[in-house]
Design a protein around this motif. Structure first.
Motif, PDB file in Angstrom:
ATOM      1  N   ASP A  56       0.831  -1.208   0.000  1.00 42.34           N
ATOM      2  CA  ASP A  56       0.000   0.000   0.000  1.00 42.34           C
ATOM      3  C   ASP A  56       0.865   1.257   0.000  1.00 42.34           C
ATOM      4  OD1 ASP A  56      -1.975   1.931   0.346  1.00 42.34           O
ATOM      5  OD2 ASP A  56      -2.010   1.667   2.518  1.00 42.34           O
ATOM      6  N   PRO A  57       0.776   2.076  -1.053  1.00 44.86           N
ATOM      7  CA  PRO A  57       1.555   3.320  -1.082  1.00 44.86           C
ATOM      8  C   PRO A  57       0.805   4.518  -0.500  1.00 44.86           C
ATOM      9  CG  PRO A  57       0.532   3.005  -3.202  1.00 44.86           C
ATOM     10  CD  PRO A  57       0.119   1.816  -2.336  1.00 44.86           C
ATOM     11  N   THR A  58      -0.436   4.319  -0.044  1.00 45.15           N
ATOM     12  CA  THR A  58      -1.285   5.460   0.307  1.00 45.15           C
ATOM     13  C   THR A  58      -1.260   5.831   1.784  1.00 45.15           C
ATOM     14  OG1 THR A  58      -3.291   4.189   0.817  1.00 45.15           O
ATOM     15  CG2 THR A  58      -2.871   4.713  -1.514  1.00 45.15           C
ATOM     16  N   GLY A  59      -1.094   4.855   2.658  1.00 46.39           N
ATOM     17  CA  GLY A  59      -1.158   5.126   4.093  1.00 46.39           C
ATOM     18  C   GLY A  59      -2.570   5.335   4.612  1.00 46.39           C
ATOM     19  N   GLU A  60      -3.575   5.104   3.774  1.00 47.95           N
ATOM     20  CA  GLU A  60      -4.971   5.284   4.184  1.00 47.95           C
ATOM     21  C   GLU A  60      -5.493   4.019   4.869  1.00 47.95           C
ATOM     22  OE1 GLU A  60      -6.615   8.067   4.091  1.00 47.95           O
ATOM     23  OE2 GLU A  60      -5.156   9.210   2.932  1.00 47.95           O
ATOM     24  N   ALA A  61      -6.633   4.133   5.539  1.00 46.82           N
ATOM     25  CA  ALA A  61      -7.232   3.022   6.274  1.00 46.82           C
ATOM     26  C   ALA A  61      -7.735   1.940   5.315  1.00 46.82           C
ATOM     27  CB  ALA A  61      -8.394   3.525   7.120  1.00 46.82           C
ATOM     28  N   PRO A  62      -7.673   0.676   5.736  1.00 42.77           N
ATOM     29  CA  PRO A  62      -8.241  -0.396   4.914  1.00 42.77           C
ATOM     30  C   PRO A  62      -9.702  -0.107   4.571  1.00 42.77           C
ATOM     31  CG  PRO A  62      -6.942  -1.331   6.691  1.00 42.77           C
ATOM     32  CD  PRO A  62      -7.056   0.156   6.958  1.00 42.77           C
ATOM     33  N   GLY A  63     -10.074  -0.440   3.340  1.00 40.39           N
ATOM     34  CA  GLY A  63     -11.432  -0.197   2.875  1.00 40.39           C
ATOM     35  C   GLY A  63     -11.597   1.129   2.157  1.00 40.39           C
ATOM     36  N   THR A 190     -18.347   3.527   1.374  1.00 39.18           N
ATOM     37  CA  THR A 190     -16.894   3.427   1.255  1.00 39.18           C
ATOM     38  C   THR A 190     -16.343   4.819   0.970  1.00 39.18           C
ATOM     39  OG1 THR A 190     -16.887   1.136   0.518  1.00 39.18           O
ATOM     40  CG2 THR A 190     -15.006   2.483  -0.154  1.00 39.18           C
ATOM     41  N   LYS A 191     -15.281   5.182   1.683  1.00 38.50           N
ATOM     42  CA  LYS A 191     -14.638   6.493   1.495  1.00 38.50           C
ATOM     43  C   LYS A 191     -13.816   6.473   0.216  1.00 38.50           C
ATOM     44  CE  LYS A 191     -11.576   9.722   3.943  1.00 38.50           C
ATOM     45  NZ  LYS A 191     -10.797   9.895   5.189  1.00 38.50           N
ATOM     46  N   VAL A 192     -13.953   7.554  -0.577  1.00 39.00           N
ATOM     47  CA  VAL A 192     -13.206   7.706  -1.833  1.00 39.00           C
ATOM     48  C   VAL A 192     -12.468   9.036  -1.784  1.00 39.00           C
ATOM     49  CG1 VAL A 192     -13.357   7.866  -4.341  1.00 39.00           C
ATOM     50  CG2 VAL A 192     -14.940   6.371  -3.088  1.00 39.00           C
ATOM     51  N   ILE A 193     -11.166   8.992  -2.017  1.00 39.14           N
ATOM     52  CA  ILE A 193     -10.323  10.191  -2.056  1.00 39.14           C
ATOM     53  C   ILE A 193      -9.750  10.297  -3.456  1.00 39.14           C
ATOM     54  CG2 ILE A 193      -8.308  11.371  -1.110  1.00 39.14           C
ATOM     55  CD1 ILE A 193      -8.693   9.586   1.432  1.00 39.14           C
ATOM     56  N   VAL A 194     -10.058  11.394  -4.126  1.00 38.40           N
ATOM     57  CA  VAL A 194      -9.513  11.644  -5.476  1.00 38.40           C
ATOM     58  C   VAL A 194      -8.496  12.754  -5.340  1.00 38.40           C
ATOM     59  CG1 VAL A 194     -10.049  12.279  -7.856  1.00 38.40           C
ATOM     60  CG2 VAL A 194     -11.700  10.940  -6.524  1.00 38.40           C
ATOM     61  N   ARG A 195      -7.254  12.412  -5.658  1.00 38.41           N
ATOM     62  CA  ARG A 195      -6.137  13.365  -5.506  1.00 38.41           C
ATOM     63  C   ARG A 195      -5.660  13.861  -6.870  1.00 38.41           C
ATOM     64  NH1 ARG A 195      -2.827   9.548  -1.304  1.00 38.41           N
ATOM     65  NH2 ARG A 195      -4.147   9.954   0.498  1.00 38.41           N
TER      66      ARG A 195
END
Length: 195
Positions: A56-63, A190-195
């Motif tokens: 995982d390159p993001t460091g975000e929470a599972p899911g 589900t949380k979605v982050i668009v960067r």
């Protein structure tokens, strides 16, 4: 074999030995999926935009789903510091969108009703019933900010050759088999982050 060719071969093998990419099995599909997917155009997949299990390159929470619009990858974060990485097509510069949202609706082979802004730009676009010729493809995940529909989606495509490009009106396009895989893994909210 020439020395330069041998050096290139050894260097390539060494680089590949360090890769931590692992293929992800094909998702379960229905009889309708099998029939309709056979009718959707296919294209030669660029290997880097395949579906892989990675560190995982993001460091975000599972899911969590993270979309890296610059690199054209979508990550679905798993336990044990792993993620599934998918290649995507993203919004072109004029229509790109970033932010945090949630999946408020999921649909299989959804109908497509283009928003008014899109119809104003391209008068030829029109309502399209769900199926193999539909631009949303096999699945759609509807992104909301709170209770407001952003009008952006993570969805399949009938133009798989555009994966890896910035070509959409802001939506995140995936290969149909990949969006089916993601759809099967995620739930509403589900949380979605668009960067």
């Amino acid at each position: 074999m020439r020395l330069s060719s041998l050096f290139f071969l050894v260097a390539t093998m060494a680089a590949l030995a360090g890769c931590t990419y692992k293929g992800v099995p094909e998702p379960q599909v229905s009889a309708r999926d099998t029939e309709w997917l056979a009718q959707v155009p296919t294209s030669q997949e660029e290997p880097r935009y395949g579906r892989y299990l990675i560190e995982d390159p993001t460091g975000e929470a599972p899911g969590t789903i993270i979309v890296d619009t610059k690199q054209r990858f979508l990550y679905y974060v798993l336990d044990n510091k792993k993620a599934i990485r998918y290649g995507v097509a993203v919004g072109d510069e004029a229509y790109g969108w970033t932010g945090t949202s949630r999946i408020a609706r999921k649909a299989e082979w959804p109908d497509w009703n283009p928003p008014a802004e899109m119809k104003a730009r391209w008068p030829h676009v029109q309502f399209t019933k769900g199926g193999p010729g539909n631009p949303l493809g096999a699945r759609a995940l509807y992104l909301y900010e709170g209770n407001r529909d952003t009008l952006y989606r993570i969805h399949g495509t009938n133009e798989p050759e555009k994966i890896g490009l910035a070509v959409s009106s802001g939506c995140i396009r995936m290969r149909n088999i990949d969006v089916i895989d993601l759809y099967n893994r995620v739930s509403l909210n589900t949380k979605v982050i668009v960067r």
